[in-house]
Design a protein around this motif. Structure first.
Motif, mmCIF file in Angstrom:
data_model
loop_
_atom_site.group_PDB
_atom_site.id
_atom_site.type_symbol
_atom_site.label_atom_id
_atom_site.label_comp_id
_atom_site.label_asym_id
_atom_site.label_seq_id
_atom_site.Cartn_x
_atom_site.Cartn_y
_atom_site.Cartn_z
ATOM 1 N N GLU A 1 0.829 -1.207 0.000
ATOM 2 C CA GLU A 1 0.000 0.000 0.000
ATOM 3 C C GLU A 1 0.865 1.260 0.000
ATOM 4 O O GLU A 1 0.559 2.234 -0.689
ATOM 5 C CB GLU A 1 -0.910 -0.014 1.226
ATOM 6 C CG GLU A 1 -1.889 1.129 1.276
ATOM 7 C CD GLU A 1 -2.786 1.023 2.497
ATOM 8 O OE1 GLU A 1 -3.116 2.091 3.050
ATOM 9 O OE2 GLU A 1 -3.143 -0.100 2.899
ATOM 10 N N ALA A 2 1.967 1.246 0.743
ATOM 11 C CA ALA A 2 2.871 2.390 0.786
ATOM 12 C C ALA A 2 3.547 2.606 -0.559
ATOM 13 O O ALA A 2 3.781 3.747 -0.967
ATOM 14 C CB ALA A 2 3.914 2.205 1.882
ATOM 15 N N GLU B 1 2.222 1.900 -3.494
ATOM 16 C CA GLU B 1 1.200 2.481 -4.365
ATOM 17 C C GLU B 1 0.954 3.954 -4.049
ATOM 18 O O GLU B 1 0.701 4.747 -4.958
ATOM 19 C CB GLU B 1 -0.106 1.710 -4.223
ATOM 20 C CG GLU B 1 -0.066 0.327 -4.808
ATOM 21 C CD GLU B 1 -1.344 -0.451 -4.566
ATOM 22 O OE1 GLU B 1 -2.343 0.160 -4.119
ATOM 23 O OE2 GLU B 1 -1.334 -1.666 -4.804
ATOM 24 N N LYS B 2 1.039 4.323 -2.779
ATOM 25 C CA LYS B 2 0.760 5.707 -2.360
ATOM 26 C C LYS B 2 2.006 6.599 -2.376
ATOM 27 O O LYS B 2 1.926 7.759 -1.999
ATOM 28 C CB LYS B 2 0.155 5.721 -0.965
ATOM 29 C CG LYS B 2 -1.235 5.146 -0.902
ATOM 30 C CD LYS B 2 -1.789 5.263 0.493
ATOM 31 C CE LYS B 2 -3.200 4.735 0.558
ATOM 32 N NZ LYS B 2 -3.751 4.825 1.924
ATOM 33 N N ASN B 3 3.147 6.055 -2.766
ATOM 34 C CA ASN B 3 4.414 6.794 -2.791
ATOM 35 C C ASN B 3 4.767 7.368 -1.423
ATOM 36 O O ASN B 3 5.258 8.479 -1.305
ATOM 37 C CB ASN B 3 4.395 7.911 -3.829
ATOM 38 C CG ASN B 3 4.329 7.387 -5.232
ATOM 39 O OD1 ASN B 3 4.646 6.232 -5.491
ATOM 40 N ND2 ASN B 3 3.908 8.219 -6.157
ATOM 41 N N SER B 4 4.522 6.607 -0.370
ATOM 42 C CA SER B 4 4.820 7.077 0.972
ATOM 43 C C SER B 4 5.959 6.251 1.567
ATOM 44 O O SER B 4 6.465 5.329 0.942
ATOM 45 C CB SER B 4 3.573 6.988 1.856
ATOM 46 O OG SER B 4 3.138 5.658 1.957
#
Length: 127
Positions: free
Chosen positions: A34-35, A37-40
């Motif tokens: 998920e990180a 995909e979210k560029n975090s």
């Protein structure tokens, strides 16, 4: 008797579904994906297991780090870490300060470790 047994089976199934849902939401691998995909930023590591590599996602890039055990003055610790990026195309736009931030984050968990980067990051860090 059958109704009581059926109720027990349904209740057990609901508890099982609840358990599976919670374990899915708390799964670190899912959080890592998920990180990405979210560029975090996300740091995924099993600190107690030296044989397992760690993963860091930052600004859409996925890094993998390999830990090496060695001796310090008092104990055995992780003394060397080799880090590389999974896809070099995701490094576009990253600066030296970004990699220094990642080194700081790694040193929080492994203060005695010397961090080595794979090319092309190594070239940027040596300049």
């Amino acid at each position: 008797m059958i109704i009581v047994l059926l109720r027990f089976v349904v209740l057990a199934f609901i508890i099982y579904l609840f358990y599976r849902g919670i374990s899915f939401l708390m799964d670190p691998k899912r959080k890592l994906d998920e990180a990405v995909e979210k560029n975090s930023y996300y740091f995924y590591d099993d600190i107690k297991n030296v044989r397992k590599n760690f993963f860091i996602t930052y600004k859409g890039a996925l890094f993998e780090g390999e830990k090496y055990l060695g001796t310090t003055k008092d104990s055995f610790e992780v003394v060397s870490i080799f880090v590389w990026v999974k896809d070099t195309m995701t490094l576009q736009g990253m600066t030296k300060e970004d990699f220094l931030f990642l080194e700081n984050e790694i040193h929080m968990n492994y203060p005695d470790a010397k961090i080595s980067w794979k090319n092309p990051i190594e070239n940027l860090m040596n300049e």
